[in-house]
Write an enzyme that holds these catalytic residues in place. Sequence first.
Site, PDB file in Angstrom:
ATOM      1  N   GLN A   1       3.325   4.156 -10.672  1.00  0.00           N
ATOM      2  CA  GLN A   1       3.605   4.745 -11.759  1.00  0.00           C
ATOM      3  C   GLN A   1       3.382   3.541 -12.852  1.00  0.00           C
ATOM      4  O   GLN A   1       3.594   3.833 -14.119  1.00  0.00           O
ATOM      5  CB  GLN A   1       5.007   5.265 -11.759  1.00  0.00           C
ATOM      6  CG  GLN A   1       5.354   6.247 -10.644  1.00  0.00           C
ATOM      7  CD  GLN A   1       4.709   7.462 -11.174  1.00  0.00           C
ATOM      8  OE1 GLN A   1       3.848   7.685 -12.211  1.00  0.00           O
ATOM      9  NE2 GLN A   1       4.490   8.469 -10.492  1.00  0.00           N
TER      10      GLN A   1
ATOM     11  N   HIS B   1      10.599   5.263  -4.016  1.00  0.00           N
ATOM     12  CA  HIS B   1       9.906   6.308  -3.515  1.00  0.00           C
ATOM     13  C   HIS B   1       9.835   6.396  -2.017  1.00  0.00           C
ATOM     14  O   HIS B   1      10.186   5.101  -1.229  1.00  0.00           O
ATOM     15  CB  HIS B   1       8.642   6.380  -4.190  1.00  0.00           C
ATOM     16  CG  HIS B   1       7.861   7.554  -3.860  1.00  0.00           C
ATOM     17  ND1 HIS B   1       7.276   7.928  -2.645  1.00  0.00           N
ATOM     18  CD2 HIS B   1       7.484   8.582  -4.606  1.00  0.00           C
ATOM     19  CE1 HIS B   1       6.548   8.925  -2.968  1.00  0.00           C
ATOM     20  NE2 HIS B   1       6.789   9.555  -3.966  1.00  0.00           N
TER      21      HIS B   1
ATOM     22  N   LYS C   1      -3.303   9.385  -9.942  1.00  0.00           N
ATOM     23  CA  LYS C   1      -2.652   9.247 -10.903  1.00  0.00           C
ATOM     24  C   LYS C   1      -3.010   8.529 -12.352  1.00  0.00           C
ATOM     25  O   LYS C   1      -2.370   8.396 -13.293  1.00  0.00           O
ATOM     26  CB  LYS C   1      -1.136   8.636 -10.350  1.00  0.00           C
ATOM     27  CG  LYS C   1      -0.220   9.166  -9.534  1.00  0.00           C
ATOM     28  CD  LYS C   1       1.020   8.233  -8.983  1.00  0.00           C
ATOM     29  CE  LYS C   1       1.286   8.812  -7.762  1.00  0.00           C
ATOM     30  NZ  LYS C   1       2.003  10.004  -7.701  1.00  0.00           N
TER      31      LYS C   1
ATOM     32  N   ASP D   1       5.450  -1.716  -5.631  1.00  0.00           N
ATOM     33  CA  ASP D   1       4.662  -0.327  -5.669  1.00  0.00           C
ATOM     34  C   ASP D   1       4.353   0.057  -7.162  1.00  0.00           C
ATOM     35  O   ASP D   1       5.176   0.187  -7.822  1.00  0.00           O
ATOM     36  CB  ASP D   1       5.619   0.592  -5.042  1.00  0.00           C
ATOM     37  CG  ASP D   1       5.206   2.069  -5.218  1.00  0.00           C
ATOM     38  OD1 ASP D   1       4.284   2.281  -5.756  1.00  0.00           O
ATOM     39  OD2 ASP D   1       6.076   2.869  -4.688  1.00  0.00           O
TER      40      ASP D   1
ATOM     41  N   CYS E   1      10.701  12.623  -4.263  1.00  0.00           N
ATOM     42  CA  CYS E   1      10.549  12.007  -2.951  1.00  0.00           C
ATOM     43  C   CYS E   1      11.327  10.672  -3.219  1.00  0.00           C
ATOM     44  O   CYS E   1      10.666   9.409  -2.983  1.00  0.00           O
ATOM     45  CB  CYS E   1       9.045  11.482  -2.825  1.00  0.00           C
ATOM     46  SG  CYS E   1       8.015  12.789  -2.417  1.00  0.00           S
TER      47      CYS E   1
HETATM   48  N1  PMP Z   1       5.134   5.499  -5.259  1.00  0.00           N
HETATM   49  C1  PMP Z   1       5.650   6.057  -6.155  1.00  0.00           C
HETATM   50  C2  PMP Z   1       6.459   5.428  -7.169  1.00  0.00           C
HETATM   51  C3  PMP Z   1       5.059   7.480  -6.620  1.00  0.00           C
HETATM   52  O1  PMP Z   1       5.333   7.749  -7.614  1.00  0.00           O
HETATM   53  C4  PMP Z   1       4.342   7.849  -5.606  1.00  0.00           C
HETATM   54  C5  PMP Z   1       3.766   9.197  -5.858  1.00  0.00           C
HETATM   55  N2  PMP Z   1       4.682  10.071  -6.400  1.00  0.00           N
HETATM   56  C6  PMP Z   1       3.868   7.235  -4.306  1.00  0.00           C
HETATM   57  C7  PMP Z   1       4.605   5.992  -4.222  1.00  0.00           C
HETATM   58  C8  PMP Z   1       3.139   7.900  -3.280  1.00  0.00           C
HETATM   59  O2  PMP Z   1       1.847   7.822  -3.999  1.00  0.00           O
HETATM   60  P1  PMP Z   1       0.628   8.804  -3.122  1.00  0.00           P
HETATM   61  O3  PMP Z   1       1.190   9.866  -2.750  1.00  0.00           O
HETATM   62  O4  PMP Z   1      -0.693   8.870  -3.910  1.00  0.00           O
HETATM   63  O5  PMP Z   1       0.415   7.990  -1.781  1.00  0.00           O
END
Ligand code: PMP
Length: 413
Positions: free
Chosen positions: A210, A130, A233, A207, A371
């Site tokens: 998910q 991401h 999430k 990270d 993203c």
């Molecule tokens: N890493 C992953 C794998 C994500 O799916 C997301 C959110 N789509 C993020 C980072 C970023 O998370 P946040 O916007 O809550 O900071």
Amino acid sequence: MKQAVSDIAVDFEKIRKDFPILSSELNGHPLVYLDNAASSQMPRQVADRLDRYNRFEHSNVHRGIHTLSQKATDAYEEARKKVHSFINAASEDEIIYTTGTTDSINLVANSYGLTHFSEGDEVILSEMEHHANIVPWQMVAEKTGAVIKVIPVTDSGDLDMEAYKRLLGPKTKMVAVIHVSNALGTINPVKEISDLAHENGSVVLIDGAQAVPHQKVDVQEIGADFYVFSAHKMCGPTGFGILYGKKHLLDEMPPYRGGGDMIDKVTFEKTTYNVTPFKFEAGTPPISASIGFSAAIDYLEKIGMKAIEEREYELVNYLVEQLSGINGLKFVGESENRACLASFVFDHIHASDVGTLLDKQGIAIRTGHHCAQPILRRFNVPATSRASLSFYNSKEDIDRLVEGINYVKSFFE
Ligand code: PMP
């Protein structure tokens, strides 16, 4: 597909009723919410807890001598205890409150990276990261002269582990990899990634944005030095997240932000800092969000993470089976180790048309680059449609999605 883990009987029909939004209508149709990877819905238990705090219990934390402030502090700190046991950290001090996954990674990149990387040092990321786990490292690499190295992804959407082993070397300072891909759904072998990095003397960040909402995560078993995730999430509020870090690393890291609460003593000549975790938490924190997150953890634990994992396993198998029957639909990401989402494309229908026409039928999915532009480029697609599940979804939701996609297709035939 990941394996089912137990036979726990939980009434998910009843659980679904905890989410008032799931009984609402969208564009004149009963809502089908399949954008859980972007943000999950909030059950009334969490919303009620937030409401009670905001109406009757609010006060600032850590500073007040009065009863209300002490009560708010206790409730606020309770989340730290809950997260600590939820992810099996070794101590509560290893739990840092942040505003989310993005903030947690920025904290590590800036605090650890700026003080440990120098010219020519290497940071290994993967092709499926991401942007939150790419851009902060690039920004720190620009300042320090460190170099980003990238683990390639195979055609099935798995990490090329042999390539990873070849990338590890004496210059590797950091390995930062996604646990579950939000764009492909792949579940990565994070324990193996972490073990290999440690054998090489490198530090590891995972990270888990998910992963934590969908499976039991044990940070000590994985062994990573840092593990990050977001509350929104996992049935909690927005604007709140966690950085887990091993205590000895956090202790030697400098604060990332300065201000109130993170200090020990301030003079104009010199400031000394509070201890871990407080030295990383400057200013008035997201108090109500932490209290809401406590309630979200209670809620998930009451259902049980094993039951959640098993339910989602059943749902994603059904999703993949049903989508596979749609002519012309191609999956992007077909790992054997797939989490509860599916990304797909059609040759002659743009993802944004799929998303818009589904929305008109009350079906919310995500379309775009999620993203994660580099991995979409790897698969030669500008955008995908992504249906992502949660335990409160049903097979009927998936049937509605399939009907909806067939309706979308009828416009283009
Ligand atoms: N890493 C992953 C794998 C994500 O799916 C997301 C959110 N789509 C993020 C980072 C970023 O998370 P946040 O916007 O809550 O900071």
